[in-house]
Design a protein around this motif. Structure first.
Motif, PDB file in Angstrom:
ATOM      1  N   ALA A 150      15.307 -30.354  28.460  1.00  0.00           N
ATOM      2  CA  ALA A 150      14.798 -29.235  27.661  1.00  0.00           C
ATOM      3  C   ALA A 150      14.975 -29.540  26.179  1.00  0.00           C
ATOM      4  N   PHE A 151      16.142 -30.084  25.824  1.00  0.00           N
ATOM      5  CA  PHE A 151      16.411 -30.439  24.427  1.00  0.00           C
ATOM      6  C   PHE A 151      15.437 -31.516  23.946  1.00  0.00           C
ATOM      7  N   LEU A 152      15.196 -32.549  24.774  1.00  0.00           N
ATOM      8  CA  LEU A 152      14.266 -33.625  24.406  1.00  0.00           C
ATOM      9  C   LEU A 152      12.868 -33.079  24.146  1.00  0.00           C
ATOM     10  N   ILE A 153      12.432 -32.151  24.986  1.00  0.00           N
ATOM     11  CA  ILE A 153      11.092 -31.570  24.821  1.00  0.00           C
ATOM     12  C   ILE A 153      10.969 -30.861  23.476  1.00  0.00           C
ATOM     13  N   LEU A 154      12.076 -30.215  23.061  1.00  0.00           N
ATOM     14  CA  LEU A 154      12.015 -29.437  21.813  1.00  0.00           C
ATOM     15  C   LEU A 154      11.928 -30.315  20.566  1.00  0.00           C
ATOM     16  N   ILE A 155      12.404 -31.558  20.654  1.00  0.00           N
ATOM     17  CA  ILE A 155      12.434 -32.416  19.454  1.00  0.00           C
ATOM     18  C   ILE A 155      11.032 -32.635  18.856  1.00  0.00           C
ATOM     19  N   PRO A 156      10.035 -33.139  19.624  1.00  0.00           N
ATOM     20  CA  PRO A 156       8.701 -33.320  19.018  1.00  0.00           C
ATOM     21  C   PRO A 156       8.078 -32.004  18.566  1.00  0.00           C
ATOM     22  N   LEU A 157       8.420 -30.911  19.238  1.00  0.00           N
ATOM     23  CA  LEU A 157       7.860 -29.625  18.815  1.00  0.00           C
ATOM     24  C   LEU A 157       8.383 -29.242  17.437  1.00  0.00           C
ATOM     25  N   ALA A 158       9.685 -29.466  17.210  1.00  0.00           N
ATOM     26  CA  ALA A 158      10.254 -29.154  15.902  1.00  0.00           C
ATOM     27  C   ALA A 158       9.663 -30.065  14.837  1.00  0.00           C
ATOM     28  N   LEU A 159       9.520 -31.359  15.166  1.00  0.00           N
ATOM     29  CA  LEU A 159       9.009 -32.320  14.184  1.00  0.00           C
ATOM     30  C   LEU A 159       7.564 -32.033  13.791  1.00  0.00           C
ATOM     31  N   THR A 160       6.764 -31.552  14.717  1.00  0.00           N
ATOM     32  CA  THR A 160       5.346 -31.314  14.432  1.00  0.00           C
ATOM     33  C   THR A 160       5.054 -29.849  14.114  1.00  0.00           C
ATOM     34  N   SER A 161       6.079 -29.131  13.654  1.00  0.00           N
ATOM     35  CA  SER A 161       5.858 -27.695  13.434  1.00  0.00           C
ATOM     36  C   SER A 161       5.222 -27.396  12.070  1.00  0.00           C
ATOM     37  N   THR A 162       5.073 -28.416  11.225  1.00  0.00           N
ATOM     38  CA  THR A 162       4.534 -28.153   9.881  1.00  0.00           C
ATOM     39  C   THR A 162       3.013 -27.985   9.893  1.00  0.00           C
ATOM     40  N   LYS A 163       2.489 -27.394   8.803  1.00  0.00           N
ATOM     41  CA  LYS A 163       1.041 -27.184   8.696  1.00  0.00           C
ATOM     42  C   LYS A 163       0.297 -28.515   8.730  1.00  0.00           C
ATOM     43  N   GLY A 164       0.896 -29.526   8.053  1.00  0.00           N
ATOM     44  CA  GLY A 164       0.287 -30.859   8.003  1.00  0.00           C
ATOM     45  C   GLY A 164       0.066 -31.431   9.392  1.00  0.00           C
ATOM     46  N   TRP A 165       1.120 -31.359  10.217  1.00  0.00           N
ATOM     47  CA  TRP A 165       0.998 -31.881  11.582  1.00  0.00           C
ATOM     48  C   TRP A 165       0.035 -31.061  12.430  1.00  0.00           C
ATOM     49  N   MET A 166      -0.002 -29.781  12.167  1.00  0.00           N
ATOM     50  CA  MET A 166      -0.927 -28.904  12.896  1.00  0.00           C
ATOM     51  C   MET A 166      -2.365 -29.366  12.655  1.00  0.00           C
ATOM     52  N   ARG A 167      -2.657 -29.659  11.354  1.00  0.00           N
ATOM     53  CA  ARG A 167      -3.998 -30.085  10.981  1.00  0.00           C
ATOM     54  C   ARG A 167      -4.312 -31.452  11.593  1.00  0.00           C
ATOM     55  N   ARG A 168      -3.345 -32.363  11.450  1.00  0.00           N
ATOM     56  CA  ARG A 168      -3.555 -33.730  11.917  1.00  0.00           C
ATOM     57  C   ARG A 168      -3.802 -33.786  13.434  1.00  0.00           C
ATOM     58  N   LEU A 169      -3.081 -32.964  14.170  1.00  0.00           N
ATOM     59  CA  LEU A 169      -3.183 -33.061  15.635  1.00  0.00           C
ATOM     60  C   LEU A 169      -4.316 -32.211  16.214  1.00  0.00           C
ATOM     61  N   GLY A 170      -4.737 -31.202  15.486  1.00  0.00           N
ATOM     62  CA  GLY A 170      -5.857 -30.373  15.942  1.00  0.00           C
ATOM     63  C   GLY A 170      -5.585 -29.733  17.295  1.00  0.00           C
ATOM     64  N   THR A 171      -6.510 -29.906  18.238  1.00  0.00           N
ATOM     65  CA  THR A 171      -6.350 -29.261  19.553  1.00  0.00           C
ATOM     66  C   THR A 171      -5.188 -29.861  20.331  1.00  0.00           C
ATOM     67  N   ARG A 172      -4.874 -31.148  19.992  1.00  0.00           N
ATOM     68  CA  ARG A 172      -3.740 -31.771  20.692  1.00  0.00           C
ATOM     69  C   ARG A 172      -2.431 -31.058  20.355  1.00  0.00           C
ATOM     70  N   TRP A 173      -2.364 -30.419  19.161  1.00  0.00           N
ATOM     71  CA  TRP A 173      -1.162 -29.685  18.749  1.00  0.00           C
ATOM     72  C   TRP A 173      -0.882 -28.544  19.740  1.00  0.00           C
ATOM     73  N   THR A 174      -1.934 -27.795  20.060  1.00  0.00           N
ATOM     74  CA  THR A 174      -1.790 -26.685  21.003  1.00  0.00           C
ATOM     75  C   THR A 174      -1.284 -27.193  22.343  1.00  0.00           C
TER      76      THR A 174
END
Lengths: 321, 211
Positions: free
Chosen positions: B122-146
């Protein structure tokens, strides 16, 4: 092991100490407590104020240690960090919720295969026995431990007095059932009440097996199992049943409460064994409070191998958990 | 002129509520109210706070849809990050004080005990979510972010299982069952929404392509 105290220690210190000395000692204890408080986080070695009640601690405990040279845990830690589910499942619950519990008067019912069954008044049980300080490690199945100066007498003394017959193969103990004074007993969601524990006859007769009425030479507080509890130092703490009202001599191995609640995780013997893990955690190490680190290597039979390992020769201890 | 940005009241409430457990633990460590076994207390409180924060994070979307309050979405990222913060502390307390900074001991524990495996996953799963939580990463990943951030469903589920298994050893499973109930409501909300969308998609495309 057994550390016998001087004869004078059998008398509560309050009866032999004049008030001037008493107050002076109280000051010493307070200062000692303050000094040590700066060394150990959240713990004061001889500080003894619990919930505003001050408990006088006899002077002999200032220097006393376990047979392995271990420091005693503080009176405060021993009496505010308890597993006594009848008063709630949080460690602080027993000291907070046991104020209404009445440990006096107390009667213990002795039943089963004995020549002298009956209801024994606690005073009557204590009259012929010699009380002594017994410094034992208490190893909880949850992998924490303390060193505690209990005050009590060998269970064997009581057993010999009530004369078990040849059919008595096991001893079954029961905690009092008083839902009006023990709030968590009002629900059966957690454990089935009353709490039950048991020992094999030779375990019960072993000189380390102790019936306890006090801690630090003073009366046992309610949260620690007043007025009479069991201590089996080479077994996990939950074998030490508290507030005992019934001792029954039986032929068949009794089912103890934790085994009943979760037979995959807890057994009848429950000997401290670093090689047999709990399904959730290793039992190889323990946190010796007040240490923060789980760095103390757990000893086989909690360090009492020499005295007790012969009880289990030929037994597969991985199987007989 | 200095431009003052007004911080909305609900954000202040969120920060105070989310930092309260940490403040209580830090104060308790100094003032001694964590009891004889402070590490056990810190482990339990941080674990519990992680789970509650995850469940509150998951309730933002239903809250927004049911109340129509669009501001709620601004709470989601800080809530998720607070959940990660408490999980991070929880993991490190265990690694330092229980596993003694010892990787071998830690790996052994993770492999041998499903209770630990589940919590660690559970902790491992949360790590990439925390790292990609910024607006920049949201834009970069697009639908993959969701898609990536659907990981929270698994992290929350594994976290509740982890807590249930611990509580089972102590014979008191009331609290984890309550959390499991809340989580199942939140997951059921997603499943029903997904079924609804699928039903509509199946009903529609044929008719529209007929022209």
């Amino acid at each position: 092991m057994i550390i016998r105290s001087k004869k004078s220690s059998d008398i509560p210190s309050s009866e032999i100490t004049p008030p001037e000395v008493y107050l002076e000692r109280r000051r010493f204890i307070r200062e000692a407590g303050l000094g040590l408080a700066t060394l150990a986080l959240g713990s004061t070695a001889l500080s003894n104020e619990v919930a505003g009640q001050s408990q006088e601690i006899p002077a002999r405990f200032r220097t006393i240690k376990s047979e392995l040279g271990e420091e005693l845990n503080s009176y405060r830690d021993i009496t505010t960090y308890n597993n006594f589910y009848e008063f709630g499942t949080d460690k602080r619950d027993p000291s907070r919720n046991s104020g209404d519990f009445e440990p006096k008067p107390w009667t213990v019912s002795i039943e089963g295969h004995v020549n002298k069954p009956g209801n024994y008044k606690l005073d009557d049980i204590l009259a012929p026995v010699t009380m002594e300080d017994r410094i034992y490690r208490l190893r909880c199945v949850e992998a924490w431990s303390m060193v505690i100066p209990w005050y009590g007498f060998p269970l064997s003394a009581l057993i010999e007095r009530v004369e078990p017959t040849g059919n008595a193969k096991f001893v079954r103990f029961e905690t009092v059932y008083r839902p009006e004074q023990m709030p968590a007993q009002r629900t059966r969601v957690v454990l089935p009440w009353p709490y039950v524990e048991g020992l094999r006859m030779d375990e019960a007769m072993h000189p380390l097996t102790t019936l306890v009425t006090g801690v630090y030479g003073t009366e046992l507080p309610n949260q620690n199992g007043a007025p009479l509890r069991l201590i089996v130092p080479w077994k996990y703490g939950f074998k030490g049943i508290k507030s005992i009202v019934k001792i029954e001599f039986v032929e068949r191995m009794p089912t103890n409460t934790w085994k009943m609640a979760n037979p995959f995780e807890y057994g009848f013997y429950s000997n401290v064994n670093p090689e047999v893990s709990h399904p959730r955690w290793s039992q190889a190490r323990e946190r010796r409070l007040p240490s923060l680190f789980k760095s103390y290597e757990t000893l086989m039979f909690n360090g009492y191998s020499e005295e007790v390992s012969h009880l289990y020769t030929g037994m597969d201890l991985h199987r007989w958990k | 002129m200095i431009h003052k940005t007004r911080i909305p009241a609900f954000k202040i409430v969120l920060w105070v509520a989310a930092l309260a457990p940490a403040a209580w633990l830090i104060a308790g460590a100094f003032l001694g109210w964590l009891g004889a076994n402070p590490i056990e207390k810190v482990t339990h409180v941080t674990g519990m706070t992680t789970l509650v924060s995850l469940l509150v994070t998951l309730s933002i979307t239903p809250l927004r849809r049911l109340t129509g309050w669009s501001g709620a979405i601004r709470l989601r990222r800080p809530l998720g990050l607070f959940a990660f913060f408490y999980a991070f502390v929880h993991f490190n307390i265990w690694f330092v004080f229980d596993q003694l900074f010892n990787w071998r001991l830690m790996v052994e524990d993770i492999i041998e005990r499903p209770f630990v495996t589940v919590g660690f996953t559970a902790f491992l799963i949360l790590i990439p979510l925390a790292l990609t939580s910024t607006k920049g990463w949201m834009r970069r990943l697009g639908t993959r972010w969701t898609k990536l951030h659907r990981g929270i469903y698994f992290a929350a589920t594994l976290g509740v299982v982890h807590f249930y298994w611990l509580a089972k050893a102590k014979a008191d499973v009331r609290l984890p069952l309550l959390l499991a109930f809340c989580l199942s409501l939140l997951l059921a909300y997603r499943v029903s929404g997904w079924l609804e969308r699928r039903r509509r998609m199946i009903a529609r495309p044929r008719g529209s392509s007929a022209g």
